[in-house]
Design a protein around this motif. Structure first.
Motif, PDB file in Angstrom:
ATOM      1  N   GLY A 141     -64.152  -6.415 -28.034  1.00 57.48           N
ATOM      2  CA  GLY A 141     -64.227  -4.970 -27.833  1.00 57.48           C
ATOM      3  C   GLY A 141     -63.302  -4.488 -26.745  1.00 57.48           C
ATOM      4  O   GLY A 141     -62.388  -5.198 -26.320  1.00 57.48           O
ATOM      5  N   ARG A 142     -63.546  -3.235 -26.328  1.00 56.26           N
ATOM      6  CA  ARG A 142     -62.673  -2.563 -25.358  1.00 56.26           C
ATOM      7  C   ARG A 142     -63.119  -2.881 -23.948  1.00 56.26           C
ATOM      8  O   ARG A 142     -64.294  -2.739 -23.620  1.00 56.26           O
ATOM      9  N   LYS A 143     -62.166  -3.278 -23.139  1.00 57.19           N
ATOM     10  CA  LYS A 143     -62.424  -3.540 -21.709  1.00 57.19           C
ATOM     11  C   LYS A 143     -61.211  -3.056 -20.940  1.00 57.19           C
ATOM     12  O   LYS A 143     -60.098  -3.554 -21.166  1.00 57.19           O
ATOM     13  N   SER A 194     -72.341   0.894 -29.496  1.00 58.76           N
ATOM     14  CA  SER A 194     -71.670   0.583 -28.234  1.00 58.76           C
ATOM     15  C   SER A 194     -70.315   1.283 -28.101  1.00 58.76           C
ATOM     16  O   SER A 194     -69.495   1.247 -29.022  1.00 58.76           O
ATOM     17  N   GLU A 195     -70.114   1.891 -26.941  1.00 57.03           N
ATOM     18  CA  GLU A 195     -68.813   2.525 -26.662  1.00 57.03           C
ATOM     19  C   GLU A 195     -67.729   1.497 -26.441  1.00 57.03           C
ATOM     20  O   GLU A 195     -66.550   1.822 -26.379  1.00 57.03           O
ATOM     21  N   GLU A 196     -68.124   0.232 -26.306  1.00 54.91           N
ATOM     22  CA  GLU A 196     -67.129  -0.835 -26.114  1.00 54.91           C
ATOM     23  C   GLU A 196     -66.645  -1.419 -27.439  1.00 54.91           C
ATOM     24  O   GLU A 196     -65.731  -2.243 -27.449  1.00 54.91           O
TER      25      GLU A 196
END
Ligand code: FE2
Length: 291
Positions: free
Chosen positions: A208-210, A273-275
């Motif tokens: 995911g996004r980090k 999840s926003e991630e």
């Protein structure tokens, strides 16, 4: 002798009885033969052939989603709200030129086919599939991600063992994967393999996004169990996958393709999840079966 999966007929209206619910609970997957009539399969295959014929690539993106290439990451993220084409890595020569014809080089099309293309929307939006998701505990099934996966002859890449929940996280976990064979899936052309009853083990990874990048994070550093059961199925079959059940498929070295569709659903009653890498734009909100 390979172990064989239980293969069922899809119950009337897609409503799963207690026995099938229990089997999904125990094994982490279900297999249904003849879930899609051959006329529907031919119709969607013809449509896919037409899409590929009309597709004029400007740039070529392969499937290496986690290789930390900003252009590839951007293309993948944008595909959440589009119909995007991804190529097999082995379809290119050492100079980066396509060495196969376009229709033998595309690995997958995704990820909003079900909302942007009426033919796919009609194919997936069936009362039976909605009832099936509800039977498996979803309060508000939402169609999140659709893919057409080609598994091309001779070059169709291996898919490493993974859990679908690593890519589409909700709180609590709710993702269900539907895998539909548009062609016979065999031991030679790269059928799915699953690890029965291993869905009670934790998610190993999270993609995911980090901090503005896409990363694959290790959550639990224990090896994935062996996927011991090959799902050899005929065209028109439906495989239902629990979000934690480990599954994989081998490289297709055979001269026969193994075309399949996938649809991943999440429960709209759970927090998305926003991630997650897949973020729908406000113009294309998640929808259910009735849309
Ligand atoms: Fe998967």
């Amino acid at each position: 002798m390979q172990p064989k999966p239980n293969i069922h007929s899809l119950p009337k209206f897609g409503i799963l009885g207690l026995g099938l619910q229990q089997e999904f609970e125990n094994n982490g997957y279900l297999v249904f033969k003849d879930a899609f009539p051959s006329a529907k399969i031919s119709n969607i295959k013809n449509h896919i052939t037409k899409m590929v014929r009309e597709f004029q690539p400007e740039n070529f993106f392969s499937l290496e989603a986690d290789e930390q290439n900003p252009a590839t990451e951007k293309y993948l993220c944008e595909s959440a709200n589009k119909i995007s084409f991804f190529f097999e890595k082995d379809a290119f020569d050492s100079d980066g030129k396509l060495k196969k014809s376009k229709n033998r080089a595309i690995a997958k099309i995704g990820h909003a086919l079900h909302d942007l293309d009426p033919v796919f929307s009609n194919f997936f939006r069936r009362e039976e599939l909605m009832s099936l998701c509800i039977s498996l505990g979803m309060a508000k099934p939402r169609l999140l991600q659709s893919m057409c996966i080609f598994k091309q002859p001779h070059i169709g890449a291996k898919v490493a063992p993974h859990q679908d929940g690593s890519f589409l996280i909700t709180e609590p976990e709710s993702t269900i994967g539907l895998w539909i064979a548009l062609e016979d899936a065999t031991l030679d052309n790269g059928c799915l393999w699953v690890a029965p009853s291993k869905h009670d083990e934790p998610l190993r990874k999270k993609f995911g996004r980090k901090s503005g990048n896409l990363v694959m994070e290790t959550l639990v550093d224990t090896p994935m169990p062996e996927c011991t059961v090959p799902l050899v199925v005929r065209a028109g079959s439906l495989v239902v996958l629990h979000n934690r059940v480990p599954h994989t498929s081998k490289r297709n070295d055979s001269p026969v393709s193994r075309l399949a569709l996938t649809l991943h659903l999440v429960d709209g009653a759970c927090k998305y999840s926003e991630e997650n890498w897949l973020q729908r734009s406000a113009k294309l909100p998640l929808q259910g079966f009735e849309s």
